[in-house]
Every structure is written in structure tokens, then in C-alpha cells.
Design a protein around this motif. Structure first.
Motif, PDB file in Angstrom:
ATOM      1  N   GLN A  31       2.857  10.636   4.909  1.00  0.00           N
ATOM      2  CA  GLN A  31       3.396   9.562   3.768  1.00  0.00           C
ATOM      3  C   GLN A  31       2.087   8.933   3.487  1.00  0.00           C
ATOM      4  O   GLN A  31       1.182   8.563   4.203  1.00  0.00           O
ATOM      5  N   GLN A  58       1.040   5.204   1.381  1.00  0.00           N
ATOM      6  CA  GLN A  58       1.470   3.979   0.778  1.00  0.00           C
ATOM      7  C   GLN A  58       0.516   3.398  -0.477  1.00  0.00           C
ATOM      8  O   GLN A  58      -0.869   3.327  -0.159  1.00  0.00           O
ATOM      9  N   VAL A  86      -0.625   0.252  -2.929  1.00  0.00           N
ATOM     10  CA  VAL A  86      -0.286  -1.236  -3.199  1.00  0.00           C
ATOM     11  C   VAL A  86      -1.276  -1.680  -4.435  1.00  0.00           C
ATOM     12  O   VAL A  86      -2.393  -1.594  -4.113  1.00  0.00           O
ATOM     13  N   TYR A  97       3.002  10.271  -5.054  1.00  0.00           N
ATOM     14  CA  TYR A  97       3.353   8.999  -4.595  1.00  0.00           C
ATOM     15  C   TYR A  97       2.998   7.940  -5.508  1.00  0.00           C
ATOM     16  O   TYR A  97       2.020   7.890  -6.260  1.00  0.00           O
ATOM     17  N   GLY A 139       2.968   3.430  -6.507  1.00  0.00           N
ATOM     18  CA  GLY A 139       3.035   2.049  -5.821  1.00  0.00           C
ATOM     19  C   GLY A 139       4.374   1.387  -6.669  1.00  0.00           C
ATOM     20  O   GLY A 139       4.955   1.943  -7.469  1.00  0.00           O
ATOM     21  N   GLN A 140       4.344   0.060  -6.271  1.00  0.00           N
ATOM     22  CA  GLN A 140       5.253  -0.658  -6.919  1.00  0.00           C
ATOM     23  C   GLN A 140       5.049  -1.281  -8.457  1.00  0.00           C
ATOM     24  O   GLN A 140       6.092  -1.692  -8.961  1.00  0.00           O
TER      25      GLN A 140
END
Length: 124
Positions: free
Chosen positions: A1, A3, A5, A113, A115-116
Motif C-alpha cells: 500500500q 499513502q 499526503v 493511489y 491523496g486526499q
């Protein structure tokens, strides 16, 4: 995975500058590429810029060429988007995304993938 940010968004006047950061963690094994996309209210998400993990290839959307610069610091696992000469039409939520392949592409569906997002607002 993986991540991702994002940070660095904010409110700026037209003509101003911001630098967005995208910090990656997790299984960020080369080769990969990272892109920046943006989405304004009521509009589709659109490609802004992308860079390969080794920095050898970059791509920009036409409206940001000459104003935005994408770069990366592999030691920090971070990709930056320097945005200069900002315009009100640059207002959007900006997302970074990672593609687990070396080639730089502009299609959001090709990225694995996300990010927010970070809000960028440019006032006139």
C-alpha cells in the motif's frame, strides 16, 4: 500500500505563488510516476503535471506551462508543485496520485493511489 499526503494549499491573490507538497510513504518502490490533478467545483478532475520517480520525464497541462514546475526529492519521498503567477481559474482541490509504472500519463484512471487533496483558492 502507498499513502500520499498533500500539503501547502491555501488562499492567495492572483499573481501570487504557492508550493504544494506530496509526501509518499509505504511501498513506493521504483519505477513509478507521480502526477498532480485538480478538480474545481462542478468540473471534471483534470491533469496538471506529472514526473517520473527519477525526474527524467515531466509533463504539463497546456494552461500551466511556464507557470507551474513539478519536481521531486527522492530522499524525502516528496514531490512538489511550484505554482507561480496564479490565476483565479487555478482555484481547485489539488490531488497527487502515484502510478506504479515509469511512463508519465495524463489520464486519472491510470493512477493507482491518490491523496486526499489540498484546497487552492486564488482571489482576483
Amino acid at each position: 500500500q502507498v499513502q500520499l499526503v498533500e500539503s501547502g494549499g491555501g488562499l492567495v491573490q492572483a499573481g501570487g505563488s504557492l508550493r504544494l507538497s506530496c509526501a509518499a510513504s509505504g511501498r513506493t518502490f521504483a519505477p513509478y510516476s507521480i502526477g498532480w490533478f485538480r478538480q474545481a467545483p462542478g468540473k471534471e478532475r483534470e491533469f496538471v503535471a506529472a514526473i517520473t520517480w527519477n525526474g527524467r520525464s515531466t509533463s504539463y497541462e497546456d494552461s500551466v506551462k511556464g507557470r507551474f514546475t513539478i519536481s521531486r526529492d527522492n530522499a524525502k519521498n516528496t514531490v512538489y508543485l511550484q505554482m507561480n503567477s496564479l490565476k483565479p481559474e487555478d482555484t481547485a482541490v489539488y490531488y497527487c496520485a502515484l502510478r506504479t509504472r515509469i511512463l508519465v500519463v495524463t489520464e486519472a484512471a491510470e493512477y493507482d493511489y491518490w491523496g486526499q487533496g489540498t484546497q487552492v483558492t486564488v482571489s482576483s
